[in-house]
Design an enzyme around this catalytic site. Sequence first.
Site, PDB file in Angstrom:
ATOM      1  N   GLN A 129      -7.713   2.349   4.813  1.00 34.52           N
ATOM      2  CA  GLN A 129      -6.576   2.443   3.905  1.00 34.52           C
ATOM      3  C   GLN A 129      -6.741   3.642   2.972  1.00 34.52           C
ATOM      4  O   GLN A 129      -5.762   4.312   2.631  1.00 34.52           O
ATOM      5  CB  GLN A 129      -6.431   1.159   3.086  1.00 34.52           C
ATOM      6  CG  GLN A 129      -5.136   1.054   2.293  1.00 34.52           C
ATOM      7  CD  GLN A 129      -3.905   0.984   3.186  1.00 34.52           C
ATOM      8  OE1 GLN A 129      -3.943   0.389   4.262  1.00 34.52           O
ATOM      9  NE2 GLN A 129      -2.812   1.576   2.752  1.00 34.52           N
ATOM     10  N   ALA A 150      -0.279   1.656   0.398  1.00 39.84           N
ATOM     11  CA  ALA A 150      -0.977   0.943  -0.674  1.00 39.84           C
ATOM     12  C   ALA A 150      -2.291   1.610  -1.037  1.00 39.84           C
ATOM     13  O   ALA A 150      -2.989   2.154  -0.180  1.00 39.84           O
ATOM     14  CB  ALA A 150      -1.243  -0.500  -0.258  1.00 39.84           C
ATOM     15  N   SER A 155      -3.931  -3.606  -0.451  1.00 41.19           N
ATOM     16  CA  SER A 155      -3.112  -3.686   0.758  1.00 41.19           C
ATOM     17  C   SER A 155      -3.173  -5.067   1.397  1.00 41.19           C
ATOM     18  O   SER A 155      -4.257  -5.640   1.575  1.00 41.19           O
ATOM     19  CB  SER A 155      -3.571  -2.641   1.770  1.00 41.19           C
ATOM     20  OG  SER A 155      -2.920  -2.827   3.015  1.00 41.19           O
ATOM     21  N   HIS A 157      -2.644  -5.554   4.438  1.00 36.66           N
ATOM     22  CA  HIS A 157      -3.281  -5.361   5.738  1.00 36.66           C
ATOM     23  C   HIS A 157      -4.785  -5.616   5.661  1.00 36.66           C
ATOM     24  O   HIS A 157      -5.408  -6.017   6.652  1.00 36.66           O
ATOM     25  CB  HIS A 157      -3.012  -3.950   6.255  1.00 36.66           C
ATOM     26  CG  HIS A 157      -1.645  -3.786   6.841  1.00 36.66           C
ATOM     27  ND1 HIS A 157      -1.298  -4.294   8.071  1.00 36.66           N
ATOM     28  CD2 HIS A 157      -0.532  -3.179   6.367  1.00 36.66           C
ATOM     29  CE1 HIS A 157      -0.033  -3.996   8.337  1.00 36.66           C
ATOM     30  NE2 HIS A 157       0.460  -3.326   7.314  1.00 36.66           N
ATOM     31  N   ASP A 164       2.464  -5.324  11.344  1.00 40.24           N
ATOM     32  CA  ASP A 164       3.664  -4.516  11.538  1.00 40.24           C
ATOM     33  C   ASP A 164       4.090  -4.688  12.989  1.00 40.24           C
ATOM     34  O   ASP A 164       3.259  -4.579  13.901  1.00 40.24           O
ATOM     35  CB  ASP A 164       3.389  -3.041  11.264  1.00 40.24           C
ATOM     36  CG  ASP A 164       2.997  -2.783   9.820  1.00 40.24           C
ATOM     37  OD1 ASP A 164       3.432  -3.564   8.960  1.00 40.24           O
ATOM     38  OD2 ASP A 164       2.273  -1.809   9.570  1.00 40.24           O
ATOM     39  N   GLU A 213      10.675  -2.255   4.203  1.00 42.46           N
ATOM     40  CA  GLU A 213       9.906  -2.257   5.452  1.00 42.46           C
ATOM     41  C   GLU A 213      10.292  -3.464   6.297  1.00 42.46           C
ATOM     42  O   GLU A 213       9.650  -4.517   6.227  1.00 42.46           O
ATOM     43  CB  GLU A 213       8.400  -2.287   5.169  1.00 42.46           C
ATOM     44  CG  GLU A 213       7.863  -0.996   4.610  1.00 42.46           C
ATOM     45  CD  GLU A 213       6.343  -0.939   4.688  1.00 42.46           C
ATOM     46  OE1 GLU A 213       5.727  -1.957   5.038  1.00 42.46           O
ATOM     47  OE2 GLU A 213       5.778   0.126   4.401  1.00 42.46           O
ATOM     48  N   TRP A 215       9.703  -4.091   9.179  1.00 40.91           N
ATOM     49  CA  TRP A 215       8.717  -4.357  10.231  1.00 40.91           C
ATOM     50  C   TRP A 215       7.451  -5.046   9.719  1.00 40.91           C
ATOM     51  O   TRP A 215       6.618  -5.471  10.492  1.00 40.91           O
ATOM     52  CB  TRP A 215       8.303  -3.037  10.891  1.00 40.91           C
ATOM     53  CG  TRP A 215       7.726  -2.061   9.898  1.00 40.91           C
ATOM     54  CD1 TRP A 215       6.443  -2.008   9.454  1.00 40.91           C
ATOM     55  CD2 TRP A 215       8.424  -1.028   9.198  1.00 40.91           C
ATOM     56  NE1 TRP A 215       6.289  -1.000   8.525  1.00 40.91           N
ATOM     57  CE2 TRP A 215       7.491  -0.382   8.355  1.00 40.91           C
ATOM     58  CE3 TRP A 215       9.737  -0.568   9.215  1.00 40.91           C
ATOM     59  CZ2 TRP A 215       7.836   0.691   7.527  1.00 40.91           C
ATOM     60  CZ3 TRP A 215      10.078   0.486   8.389  1.00 40.91           C
ATOM     61  CH2 TRP A 215       9.141   1.108   7.562  1.00 40.91           C
ATOM     62  N   HIS A 216       7.281  -5.146   8.405  1.00 44.36           N
ATOM     63  CA  HIS A 216       6.035  -5.660   7.825  1.00 44.36           C
ATOM     64  C   HIS A 216       6.174  -7.155   7.522  1.00 44.36           C
ATOM     65  O   HIS A 216       6.965  -7.558   6.678  1.00 44.36           O
ATOM     66  CB  HIS A 216       5.716  -4.885   6.545  1.00 44.36           C
ATOM     67  CG  HIS A 216       4.457  -5.349   5.863  1.00 44.36           C
ATOM     68  ND1 HIS A 216       3.287  -4.623   5.886  1.00 44.36           N
ATOM     69  CD2 HIS A 216       4.184  -6.462   5.142  1.00 44.36           C
ATOM     70  CE1 HIS A 216       2.349  -5.262   5.198  1.00 44.36           C
ATOM     71  NE2 HIS A 216       2.877  -6.391   4.736  1.00 44.36           N
TER      72      HIS A 216
END
Length: 397
Positions: A129, A150, A155, A157, A164, A213, A215-216
């Site tokens: 990241q 981020a 984040s 993730h 995603d 977003e 897609w997230h």
Amino acid sequence: MKSPRMLRLSLATTLSVALMATLMPLAPASATPSIAAPSEISTQALSVDSAVHIAARKIQRDPSRTDVFVNKSYPLSPKKYAPKTVAVPGTNVRLKSSASSAYTTMVKAAAKDGVKIRAVSGYRSYARQAELYNYYTRIYGQSYASKISAVPGTSEHQTGLAIDVGNNNSACGLQACFADTPVGRWVAKNAHKYGFILRYPKGQESITGYSYEPWHFRYLGTSLAKSYKNSGAKTLEAYYGVAGSKSTTPPSKSAKGTAKTSANLNMRSGAGTGNRILLTIPNGKTVKLTGSKNSGWYQVQYSSKTGWVSGKYLKNISMPSNTSKDTPKKDDSKTIKAKSAKTTENLNMRSGNGTNHRIILTIPKGKKVSVTGSKKSGWYPVKYAGKNGWASGKYLR
């Protein structure tokens, strides 16, 4: 959080290919990363700062929990937390086991409806990241980079609970238009049934701190995801009560020239998070408004101090009777005298006066641009490299 996205820039094809490479999840440890790891992470670039700091009392902070809450103001603890992850079957994307199983179940359900979901990116380590965040900071400047990526340690993730997704044919990959594709529509409607929620919705950028977003998706578990869906909350921040919405209370019910804080709120020496913190005003306190407003920030007086606070965390705002809530209109309509300006950051030129307009090109920091007309809502019409468009006045001098 956040996967950097494919941005609509009129850059050379080679740069587009390079950018797409950085968007993909990190390959196995034996592979060569698409971006060289920085020898040192800039303290300035990675500083986690916010206009508001709220004491977490009822929010899960344990990063090992499925319901852990993380955003710009609530970093992971420890910041370099690394979960145990597994590969999502048939992909090189990794997630925590519970999220991977739920995602696999969702993919099978979508396939029965004729929709093929593709996993694009999942778990990203603190180091990965940092690579991505620093890369975008170098390209676009910290202000814009922080809207699309981020700061490491903040984040979703990194929890192994965010994924995603995209179309099997990669159409509209990591772009806003993904929302109108078959996969985009299906996951928006059904993801909560399998424990996932759309984490960064359209129109909630001021709350989440990130651009839209579609897609997230964040895994919360089916029980919490359905509770979130049924609550009507538009963001996880709103669901947990850490970000108040703008008050609909008529100003007449408040004393003239006052407002109330909707969170523990930093008073700063100027309008913007780059300015020094003078003190923190507790949630629910009444502050006095001086009448000055700048780019969504209000000058206030509290505890014998005068400074600036973000209007996002004020409610019952009632400006003094001898002032206007907005910058005087004459300021926007006034024809500027300057014929040129210089960029203070890598600056996007857009097709209209606002971030919702298409990006034409990115003007490098320190470049001279021609100002072709009058300021409008804080944006200037400019010309650079033979192209005409609009640029934010915040990054021009």
